[in-house]
Design an enzyme around this catalytic site. Structure first.
Site, PDB file in Angstrom:
ATOM      1  N   ASN A  12       0.868  -1.178   0.000  1.00 56.94           N
ATOM      2  CA  ASN A  12       0.000   0.000   0.000  1.00 56.94           C
ATOM      3  C   ASN A  12       0.906   1.230   0.000  1.00 56.94           C
ATOM      4  O   ASN A  12       1.528   1.541   1.014  1.00 56.94           O
ATOM      5  CB  ASN A  12      -0.877  -0.034   1.265  1.00 56.94           C
ATOM      6  CG  ASN A  12      -1.668   1.249   1.460  1.00 56.94           C
ATOM      7  OD1 ASN A  12      -1.765   2.074   0.548  1.00 56.94           O
ATOM      8  ND2 ASN A  12      -2.237   1.419   2.645  1.00 56.94           N
ATOM      9  N   TRP A  13       0.976   1.875  -1.149  1.00 58.00           N
ATOM     10  CA  TRP A  13       1.897   3.023  -1.273  1.00 58.00           C
ATOM     11  C   TRP A  13       1.338   4.296  -0.633  1.00 58.00           C
ATOM     12  O   TRP A  13       2.016   5.295  -0.556  1.00 58.00           O
ATOM     13  CB  TRP A  13       2.217   3.264  -2.759  1.00 58.00           C
ATOM     14  CG  TRP A  13       3.285   2.344  -3.284  1.00 58.00           C
ATOM     15  CD1 TRP A  13       3.612   1.104  -2.806  1.00 58.00           C
ATOM     16  CD2 TRP A  13       4.170   2.593  -4.385  1.00 58.00           C
ATOM     17  NE1 TRP A  13       4.644   0.574  -3.545  1.00 58.00           N
ATOM     18  CE2 TRP A  13       5.005   1.461  -4.518  1.00 58.00           C
ATOM     19  CE3 TRP A  13       4.330   3.652  -5.275  1.00 58.00           C
ATOM     20  CZ2 TRP A  13       5.993   1.372  -5.509  1.00 58.00           C
ATOM     21  CZ3 TRP A  13       5.308   3.563  -6.272  1.00 58.00           C
ATOM     22  CH2 TRP A  13       6.125   2.431  -6.364  1.00 58.00           C
ATOM     23  N   LYS A  14       0.079   4.259  -0.235  1.00 53.49           N
ATOM     24  CA  LYS A  14      -0.568   5.433   0.375  1.00 53.49           C
ATOM     25  C   LYS A  14      -0.375   6.661  -0.528  1.00 53.49           C
ATOM     26  O   LYS A  14      -0.362   6.512  -1.742  1.00 53.49           O
ATOM     27  CB  LYS A  14      -0.030   5.656   1.784  1.00 53.49           C
ATOM     28  CG  LYS A  14      -0.079   4.382   2.624  1.00 53.49           C
ATOM     29  CD  LYS A  14       0.137   4.631   4.086  1.00 53.49           C
ATOM     30  CE  LYS A  14       0.206   3.308   4.820  1.00 53.49           C
ATOM     31  NZ  LYS A  14       0.192   3.449   6.254  1.00 53.49           N
ATOM     32  N   HIS A  98      -9.286   0.765   5.195  1.00 48.86           N
ATOM     33  CA  HIS A  98      -7.989   0.987   5.856  1.00 48.86           C
ATOM     34  C   HIS A  98      -8.208   1.900   7.062  1.00 48.86           C
ATOM     35  O   HIS A  98      -9.038   2.814   7.018  1.00 48.86           O
ATOM     36  CB  HIS A  98      -7.003   1.613   4.873  1.00 48.86           C
ATOM     37  CG  HIS A  98      -5.610   1.634   5.408  1.00 48.86           C
ATOM     38  ND1 HIS A  98      -5.188   2.572   6.309  1.00 48.86           N
ATOM     39  CD2 HIS A  98      -4.546   0.806   5.193  1.00 48.86           C
ATOM     40  CE1 HIS A  98      -3.922   2.334   6.622  1.00 48.86           C
ATOM     41  NE2 HIS A  98      -3.511   1.267   5.963  1.00 48.86           N
ATOM     42  N   GLU A 100      -6.641   4.316   8.155  1.00 47.89           N
ATOM     43  CA  GLU A 100      -6.467   5.746   7.878  1.00 47.89           C
ATOM     44  C   GLU A 100      -7.732   6.335   7.247  1.00 47.89           C
ATOM     45  O   GLU A 100      -8.071   7.496   7.487  1.00 47.89           O
ATOM     46  CB  GLU A 100      -5.221   5.966   7.000  1.00 47.89           C
ATOM     47  CG  GLU A 100      -3.946   5.743   7.812  1.00 47.89           C
ATOM     48  CD  GLU A 100      -2.728   5.342   7.008  1.00 47.89           C
ATOM     49  OE1 GLU A 100      -2.757   5.421   5.769  1.00 47.89           O
ATOM     50  OE2 GLU A 100      -1.729   4.938   7.642  1.00 47.89           O
ATOM     51  N   GLU A 168      -4.880  -5.434  10.678  1.00 51.13           N
ATOM     52  CA  GLU A 168      -3.879  -4.398  10.876  1.00 51.13           C
ATOM     53  C   GLU A 168      -4.149  -3.684  12.199  1.00 51.13           C
ATOM     54  O   GLU A 168      -4.996  -2.769  12.254  1.00 51.13           O
ATOM     55  CB  GLU A 168      -3.943  -3.373   9.746  1.00 51.13           C
ATOM     56  CG  GLU A 168      -3.717  -3.950   8.369  1.00 51.13           C
ATOM     57  CD  GLU A 168      -3.139  -2.915   7.420  1.00 51.13           C
ATOM     58  OE1 GLU A 168      -2.012  -3.120   6.972  1.00 51.13           O
ATOM     59  OE2 GLU A 168      -3.793  -1.896   7.160  1.00 51.13           O
ATOM     60  N   GLY A 174       2.847   1.923  10.758  1.00 49.19           N
ATOM     61  CA  GLY A 174       3.809   3.007  10.617  1.00 49.19           C
ATOM     62  C   GLY A 174       4.565   3.358  11.886  1.00 49.19           C
ATOM     63  O   GLY A 174       5.212   4.400  11.956  1.00 49.19           O
ATOM     64  N   SER A 213       3.824  -2.502  10.214  1.00 49.41           N
ATOM     65  CA  SER A 213       5.282  -2.506  10.427  1.00 49.41           C
ATOM     66  C   SER A 213       5.956  -3.811  10.011  1.00 49.41           C
ATOM     67  O   SER A 213       6.927  -4.238  10.638  1.00 49.41           O
ATOM     68  CB  SER A 213       5.609  -2.155  11.877  1.00 49.41           C
ATOM     69  OG  SER A 213       5.193  -0.826  12.166  1.00 49.41           O
ATOM     70  N   GLY A 234       2.944  -1.174   4.230  1.00 45.84           N
ATOM     71  CA  GLY A 234       2.960   0.236   3.883  1.00 45.84           C
ATOM     72  C   GLY A 234       4.375   0.679   3.536  1.00 45.84           C
ATOM     73  O   GLY A 234       4.869   0.461   2.433  1.00 45.84           O
ATOM     74  N   GLY A 235       5.053   1.272   4.511  1.00 40.47           N
ATOM     75  CA  GLY A 235       6.360   1.889   4.292  1.00 40.47           C
ATOM     76  C   GLY A 235       7.357   1.026   3.532  1.00 40.47           C
ATOM     77  O   GLY A 235       8.006   1.495   2.572  1.00 40.47           O
TER      78      GLY A 235
END
Ligand code: PEP
Length: 251
Positions: A12-14, A98, A100, A168, A174, A213, A234-235
């Site tokens: 997920n590149w957000k 998600h 977010e 998640e 993150g 993470s 993510g990251g």
């Protein structure tokens, strides 16, 4: 994303990535053969879905997904994107619910449920996210929260090809923090039992991803947990070498 039993490693590149990021996407496609045991999915920002779908070759284990969608097929919804638009741009999956989106945009379980149904309407796989906050975990409510999100967010009629659950924990996203292997195992077993109860044979094989993470250094341990059928990242998905190293850890 055809064999529901293969692990799925999803990135997920957000809100990250410009046209210049195509090189990173090409590196993921080029290195995908090293992760032959897993299906790979990259969810770039909407502006890059069509371009990245053009990079992925037919028969490649890499697919492209959206990060969110509107429940309607079209209409007066400024700034939104429909599942039909994502499919038209070359996506085969979309993330819904998600944390977010739930936190920043007030998305309720009912909204997430409608988005998952919209994904199916356009023949996209819904990657449906659930997870507890730190306060909910501290209060010992993790399984109650997960159960409530499953009941509210997952539509009837889910199959192994149309649904992927991503567990998640919100506090792990993150932050560099991860739950213990024992805690991950407990939640994934709970989710598996729920899926089996409601979706019978499909419930046995609907993939349940862990997210929060995940990085190359903890991927082997997390991906080996029973009922962990892949990861949502993510990251660490922004760098091809990290993403591919996690994918290579899929059992
Ligand atoms: C995510 O946001 O889905 C996620 C898992 O992020 P990260 O890997 O950066 O914790």
């Amino acid at each position: 994303m055809t064999d529901a039993r293969r692990p799925l490693i999803a990135g997920n590149w957000k809100m990250n990535g410009l046209k210049a990021s195509a090189g990173e996407m090409r590196a993921i496609v080029a290195g995908a053969s090293k992760a032959a045991k897993a299906d790979l999915l990259i969810c770039p920002p909407a502006t890059l879905v069509a371009e990245f779908a053009g990079i992925v070759k037919k028969g490649s284990p890499v697919a492209i997904g959206g990060q969110d969608c509107h429940a309607a097929a079209s209409g007066a919804h400024t700034g939104d994107i429909s599942t039909e638009m994502l499919a038209d741009a070359g996506a085969t999956a979309v993330i819904v619910g998600h944390s977010e989106r739930r936190a920043d945009h007030g998305e309720t379980d009912a909204i997430v449920n409608a988005k998952a149904q919209a994904a199916w309407r356009a023949e996209l796989t819904a990657i449906l996210c659930i997870g507890e906050t730190q306060a909910q975990r501290d209060a010992g409510k993790t399984l109650d929260i997960i159960g409530g999100q499953l009941r509210g967010s997952v539509p009837e009629g889910a199959t192994a090809n149309t649904l992927v659950i991503a567990y998640e924990p919100v506090w792990a996203i993150g932050t560099g923090l991860t739950p213990t292997v024992k805690d991950v195992a407990q939640v994934h077993e709970y989710i598996r039992n729920y899926l089996k109860q409601y979706f019978k044979n499909d419930g046995e094989v609907i993939r349940i991803l862990y997210g929060g993470s995940v990085k190359p250094s903890n991927a082997v341990e997390l991906l080996a947990v029973p009922h962990v059928n892949g990861a949502l990242i993510g990251g660490a998905s922004l760098k091809a070498s990290d993403f591919l190293a996690i994918a290579a850890a899929a059992p």
